[in-house]
Design a protein around this motif. Structure first.
Motif, PDB file in Angstrom:
ATOM      1  N   LEU A 421       1.178   0.134   2.863  1.00 27.55           N
ATOM      2  CA  LEU A 421       0.008   0.782   2.268  1.00 27.55           C
ATOM      3  C   LEU A 421      -1.265   0.400   3.030  1.00 27.55           C
ATOM      4  CD1 LEU A 421      -0.603   1.402  -1.445  1.00 27.55           C
ATOM      5  CD2 LEU A 421      -2.438   0.350  -0.181  1.00 27.55           C
ATOM      6  N   TYR A 495       0.349  10.312   2.812  1.00 25.18           N
ATOM      7  CA  TYR A 495       0.105   9.652   1.528  1.00 25.18           C
ATOM      8  C   TYR A 495       1.249   9.893   0.547  1.00 25.18           C
ATOM      9  CZ  TYR A 495      -4.326   7.600   2.694  1.00 25.18           C
ATOM     10  OH  TYR A 495      -5.278   6.801   3.258  1.00 25.18           O
ATOM     11  N   ASN A 496       1.874  11.030   0.675  1.00 29.09           N
ATOM     12  CA  ASN A 496       3.035  11.301  -0.154  1.00 29.09           C
ATOM     13  C   ASN A 496       4.152  10.299   0.175  1.00 29.09           C
ATOM     14  OD1 ASN A 496       4.335  12.782  -2.132  1.00 29.09           O
ATOM     15  ND2 ASN A 496       5.256  14.184  -0.669  1.00 29.09           N
ATOM     16  N   ARG A 497       4.382  10.145   1.471  1.00 34.89           N
ATOM     17  CA  ARG A 497       5.415   9.226   1.934  1.00 34.89           C
ATOM     18  C   ARG A 497       5.056   7.782   1.564  1.00 34.89           C
ATOM     19  NH1 ARG A 497       6.731   7.750   8.092  1.00 34.89           N
ATOM     20  NH2 ARG A 497       4.479   7.523   7.986  1.00 34.89           N
ATOM     21  N   MET A 499       3.011   6.639  -0.801  1.00 32.96           N
ATOM     22  CA  MET A 499       3.037   6.337  -2.227  1.00 32.96           C
ATOM     23  C   MET A 499       4.474   6.222  -2.726  1.00 32.96           C
ATOM     24  SD  MET A 499       0.006   5.790  -3.136  1.00 32.96           S
ATOM     25  CE  MET A 499       0.313   5.596  -4.878  1.00 32.96           C
ATOM     26  N   GLN A 500       5.331   7.083  -2.217  1.00 31.36           N
ATOM     27  CA  GLN A 500       6.737   7.001  -2.632  1.00 31.36           C
ATOM     28  C   GLN A 500       7.337   5.676  -2.204  1.00 31.36           C
ATOM     29  OE1 GLN A 500       9.403  10.432  -2.382  1.00 31.36           O
ATOM     30  NE2 GLN A 500       7.623  11.631  -1.812  1.00 31.36           N
ATOM     31  N   TYR A 502       5.759   2.911  -1.522  1.00 37.81           N
ATOM     32  CA  TYR A 502       5.128   1.821  -2.268  1.00 37.81           C
ATOM     33  C   TYR A 502       5.714   1.711  -3.676  1.00 37.81           C
ATOM     34  CZ  TYR A 502       1.525  -1.144  -4.313  1.00 37.81           C
ATOM     35  OH  TYR A 502       0.877  -2.171  -4.941  1.00 37.81           O
ATOM     36  N   LEU A 503       5.822   2.840  -4.346  1.00 34.47           N
ATOM     37  CA  LEU A 503       6.325   2.826  -5.720  1.00 34.47           C
ATOM     38  C   LEU A 503       7.802   2.432  -5.776  1.00 34.47           C
ATOM     39  CD1 LEU A 503       4.449   5.915  -7.173  1.00 34.47           C
ATOM     40  CD2 LEU A 503       4.091   3.521  -7.788  1.00 34.47           C
ATOM     41  N   GLU A 504       8.579   2.920  -4.804  1.00 33.57           N
ATOM     42  CA  GLU A 504       9.994   2.525  -4.758  1.00 33.57           C
ATOM     43  C   GLU A 504      10.129   1.006  -4.644  1.00 33.57           C
ATOM     44  OE1 GLU A 504      11.632   4.684  -1.464  1.00 33.57           O
ATOM     45  OE2 GLU A 504      11.581   6.563  -2.594  1.00 33.57           O
ATOM     46  N   GLN A 506       7.853  -1.199  -5.445  1.00 34.83           N
ATOM     47  CA  GLN A 506       7.320  -1.815  -6.662  1.00 34.83           C
ATOM     48  C   GLN A 506       8.371  -1.787  -7.774  1.00 34.83           C
ATOM     49  OE1 GLN A 506       3.505  -2.484  -7.968  1.00 34.83           O
ATOM     50  NE2 GLN A 506       4.103  -3.712  -6.246  1.00 34.83           N
ATOM     51  N   VAL A 507       9.061  -0.666  -7.894  1.00 30.94           N
ATOM     52  CA  VAL A 507      10.107  -0.545  -8.915  1.00 30.94           C
ATOM     53  C   VAL A 507      11.178  -1.608  -8.645  1.00 30.94           C
ATOM     54  CG1 VAL A 507      11.990   0.916  -9.766  1.00 30.94           C
ATOM     55  CG2 VAL A 507       9.709   1.883  -9.462  1.00 30.94           C
ATOM     56  N   TYR A 510       9.938  -5.122  -9.700  1.00 31.23           N
ATOM     57  CA  TYR A 510       9.964  -5.412 -11.131  1.00 31.23           C
ATOM     58  C   TYR A 510      11.401  -5.459 -11.660  1.00 31.23           C
ATOM     59  CZ  TYR A 510       4.902  -5.001 -11.294  1.00 31.23           C
ATOM     60  OH  TYR A 510       3.556  -5.220 -11.106  1.00 31.23           O
ATOM     61  N   GLU A 511      12.243  -4.607 -11.113  1.00 33.04           N
ATOM     62  CA  GLU A 511      13.642  -4.613 -11.552  1.00 33.04           C
ATOM     63  C   GLU A 511      14.357  -5.905 -11.139  1.00 33.04           C
ATOM     64  OE1 GLU A 511      14.867   0.118 -11.945  1.00 33.04           O
ATOM     65  OE2 GLU A 511      15.280  -0.936 -10.069  1.00 33.04           O
TER      66      GLU A 511
ATOM     67  N   LEU B 521       6.766   7.731  -9.892  1.00 33.35           N
ATOM     68  CA  LEU B 521       7.388   7.988  -8.579  1.00 33.35           C
ATOM     69  C   LEU B 521       8.025   9.371  -8.552  1.00 33.35           C
ATOM     70  CD1 LEU B 521       8.565   7.121  -5.793  1.00 33.35           C
ATOM     71  CD2 LEU B 521      10.352   5.910  -7.022  1.00 33.35           C
ATOM     72  N   MET B 527      10.757  14.447   0.268  1.00 33.50           N
ATOM     73  CA  MET B 527      10.694  15.074   1.594  1.00 33.50           C
ATOM     74  C   MET B 527      12.017  14.906   2.333  1.00 33.50           C
ATOM     75  SD  MET B 527       6.839  14.145   2.706  1.00 33.50           S
ATOM     76  CE  MET B 527       7.056  12.488   2.134  1.00 33.50           C
TER      77      MET B 527
END
Lengths: 527, 527
Positions: A421, A495-497, A499-500, A502-504, A506-507, A510-511, B521, B527
């Motif tokens: 990021l 940014y699409n790539r 954010m995906q 980053y969120l993946e 992050q998930v 936490y998991e 997410l 993509m």
């Protein structure tokens, strides 16, 4: 090594702020480039030291080159000594000429830990804006902003090979995109050496997807390419800065890895650009077959005449001419957008920087303390001599260890998600930092055309000339529109790539923690 | 209200540390009880202000009581005014006599936010240790530590009803546990009033599981019970302090809820104790049928003769007599264990306190900033006028909102898991704070028995007396062992339950966040 700089604009020091009053043209010695906040510390010829805005000065690269030659003489002398004494010189003196001006001051690039990122100055080569200014100054015939008049009055018609057409795509004016998108892999950094092994450098392997044939390039070759691209295209296309020479790592490996990663990012971005990727100089960089081809190509590129605002002569929008009012409206919109996005990207970087520091600093420490506290309690419980203790103490110890593991996971996490990021946003910060200069060329063109009526009245140019100027302004505007649409499409993709990704991560983060805690929870007795 | 305190031990100030030199017996005015770190700020009679260790002073409760009487006069005066003027006095003046010495200084009990918890002083009634000291001083005939000699030489044999047998359980000496464990529910706090409505108080409903018939009690009744239990049992059983009067809430509701929760914890702990729960005074508290029975029972309890060290006369271990060396060994072990656990519990409280502050402070702020940064980027993207923007901007906004939600989850989490961990550890801190005094009684007994040989030689006591002393010391040791085993079994139960609850909530916390991030997410384009 003393870094010299020339003052571009007058600057009057504010009293009590440790600033230095300087005059345009004055030569300064830069004493500290890492002040941050857009400032450098410099000394004038009278020996006075103070802060100067980094955008007000231009670092004199010529002096760095002369320094390289000095070092070369030194190596020759050292080699003579070596021969005479038979002493083996190890790689202690391993300088690469591209590293000569890199001072390894122990700052880590891994963590965005220093103030340089936050301030945004030194992470980008000499600061986003100033690079462009510095480069634009090299255009023949312009002292500051390239004068668009040179182009506005030309009736030049683009030749077949150099022609840059603009079409109407779904999203408006667009460049001509190639059938298959060029890409390349920057990999396999290898140490090479010169000067009897006293002088070493890193060579990266660059493999384009078109030929699949690797070529070797050193940082200075990338830098040469960057300079050519700026010269040729920067009036029309923002050319993002190369990863900064100043970026230093605590370890050579870390430094090389970081530089390679950033060179990869830069090259991929260049490859994705339909105009840049298709240019002769860029193709040369990726496809040269031997030293001879490379050297000939270099010479040719350096002699290229179609540079600066002249690039607009090659642009051929197959679209209806825009009137100056429409051009100005577009200009305002893009100017506003890139400024806002620049602010937003900086906000994200600042927040990311804070979060990075928190994760690797106080949060890691805190989870370690929690882990320690549980383990200490377990140790105390173990001394009770009470016969039914073991299940609880074992579970408590496991819980403590789990929180210690969590501490390390928390501290490592930024490298896994925030890093990408931050890198992407740093790239965008660099790119956005180039827009003001590119846009300024357009603004200057608009102003010239606005003046045209008045100039016609004074009989300095003909009515015909005025119409040519308006047509050319329209062409420039189409170029800006095509470029902005290219930017938008890339931005959405990136940014699409980002954010995906980053969120993946992050998930997962936490998991993973939830899973670890669940496991330790299972060790307690169910009641 | 000026709080007076008497100095218990000499203390010499260290120069430059803002400390105050005080002499035993001196009366100080406490100027700040919330200094933290185990210190209070006080003023001596000469007007000098400085810091004094809180364990070195004893707050004079008598002065608080006189203040209550003053307030009572004030209410009477106010009532006269009310009658004269016909003005309606609302609950603005709603003081409960049990609240009279609670100064609502705006501190929240919800968050362990003040320094008092970290330092562990004021959260427990006048500090764990000093309470016991204060109470023990009330035993007739003792000035400081109760003198075990009173008991050691008695040949008293426990009567049927008052007899407290000790058996050998699986874990060693244990109290006699009842078939069904007593428990009670403290609930339904209701406002009552006195003094023509000017004086209001809170009455809690206490329902024991044996009769299922609720009885009403005000805080001062709990306090009365606590005083009786200390008087009667504190030499043998550590009686944990009642939830502190000093605990204040920003809102009355918050305060009442917190107090009720803590009274519930205290009552449950008392109910679980086989000796306490079975005692006449405790049974009276839970089971009285009417005001008359309550008042008669109160008078009886206040006249109870078997208090202080005399309680040991009731203890009847059906076990082989221990020799003094064994007694001392046990004593040392328990002394060491409770001290270590006290430290460990305090460490956990300190870490928990820090973590609480981080979650509700900087972490919440940071996640909010991250959320804001994503949303701002989304807003900027929205202004691009680029036609393919909406999926990304919507996803980015959703991501930003998710991080804002995470900020609130993070800030609320301590209330869900850390709260119980803190409350349980605070209870244990209170309990462990009582052990030193209880154990001191045993230490004094050991010393007396050690001296016995010498005393026999001097013909002050007979050889027979010495044997009685040793037998009685053995009885005391069995009492301590039974109590420690009770403590251990409860401790294992409590911490097992606590850790499971904490980890379950932590797992939920991390899973909730992972779930939320996964959902956002899904809004990005694949993509």
């Amino acid at each position: 090594m003393a870094v010299k700089a020339q003052v571009l604009y007058d600057f009057t020091a504010e009293p009590g702020n440790n600033e230095l009053t300087v005059k345009e043209g004055e030569i300064l010695t830069v004493t500290n480039q890492n002040v941050g906040g857009g400032w450098v510390e410099a000394q004038n010829s009278r020996g006075t030291v103070g802060l100067v805005p980094e955008d007000y000065i231009e670092v004199k690269t010529i002096l760095i080159i002369s320094f390289v030659f000095d070092l070369t003489s030194l190596y020759r002398a050292l080699d003579e000594i070596r021969k005479l004494c038979g002493i083996i010189f190890s790689s202690v003196y391993s300088f690469d000429e591209e590293w000569d001006d890199d001072s390894d001051d122990g700052k880590s690039t891994g963590g965005y830990g220093g103030s340089q990122v936050e301030e945004g100055g030194t992470m980008q080569r000499a600061g986003g804006h100033s690079t462009m200014k510095l480069s634009l100054n090299k255009f023949p015939g312009f002292s500051k902003t390239p004068n668009p008049e040179v182009y506005l009055l030309t009736k030049h018609i683009a030749k077949g090979d150099e022609r840059l057409p603009i079409y109407t795509g779904e999203v408006g004016p667009v460049w001509l995109y190639p059938q298959t998108q060029l890409d390349c892999v920057v990999a396999d950094p290898k140490k090479g050496s010169k000067m009897y092994g006293l002088k070493s450098y890193i060579e990266y392997q660059v493999t384009p997807n078109t030929t699949n044939r690797p070529v070797n390039h050193r940082y200075k070759h990338f830098d040469w390419l960057y300079e050519r691209l700026v010269e040729k295209f920067a009036c029309a296309l923002p050319i993002p800065c190369l990863p900064d020479k100043q970026v230093t790592g605590r370890f050579e490996e870390e430094f090389i890895k970081m530089r390679m990663e950033r060179l990869q990012g830069w090259m991929s971005r260049m490859c994705r650009h339909p105009v840049i990727s298709n240019s002769e100089v860029f193709q040369l960089f990726l496809n040269y077959r031997d030293e001879k081809e490379w050297k000939l190509g270099k010479r040719r590129a350096e002699k290229d005449e179609i540079v600066g605002v002249k690039i607009f002569s090659n642009i051929d929008p197959e679209l209806p001419e825009l009137d100056p009012a429409q051009v100005e409206q577009k200009y305002e919109m893009y100017s506003q957008f890139t400024r806002s996005m620049d602010n937003s990207v900086k906000e994200l970087l600042a927040v990311g920087h804070l979060h990075w520091k928190r994760c690797t600093g106080p949060l890691q420490k805190e989870y370690r303390q929690i882990g320690k506290a549980f383990q200490n309690l377990s140790s105390v419980f173990n001394t009770s001599a009470y016969p039914r203790e073991s299940t609880l103490t074992e579970a408590l110890t496991a819980t403590g260890k789990t929180y210690e593991e969590i501490a390390e996971i928390v501290a490592e996490q930024p490298k896994k998600d925030l890093h990408f990021l931050m890198e992407t946003n740093l790239e965008y910060k660099g790119l956005l930092g180039c827009f003001p200069d590119t846009i300024t060329v357009h603004k200057a063109a608009i102003d010239k055309v606005k003046e045209a009526d008045h100039v016609v009245v004074m009989n300095k140019i003909s009515q015909q000339d005025k119409l040519i100027m308006e047509k050319n302004l329209s062409t420039m505007s189409y170029a800006l529109q095509a470029e902005m649409n290219h930017f938008h499409s890339n931005r959405i993709y990136d940014y699409n790539r980002l954010m995906q990704f980053y969120l993946e991560e992050q998930v997962k983060f936490y998991e993973t923690i939830a899973e670890k805690l669940k496991k330790t929870l299972g060790q307690y007795t169910t009641m």
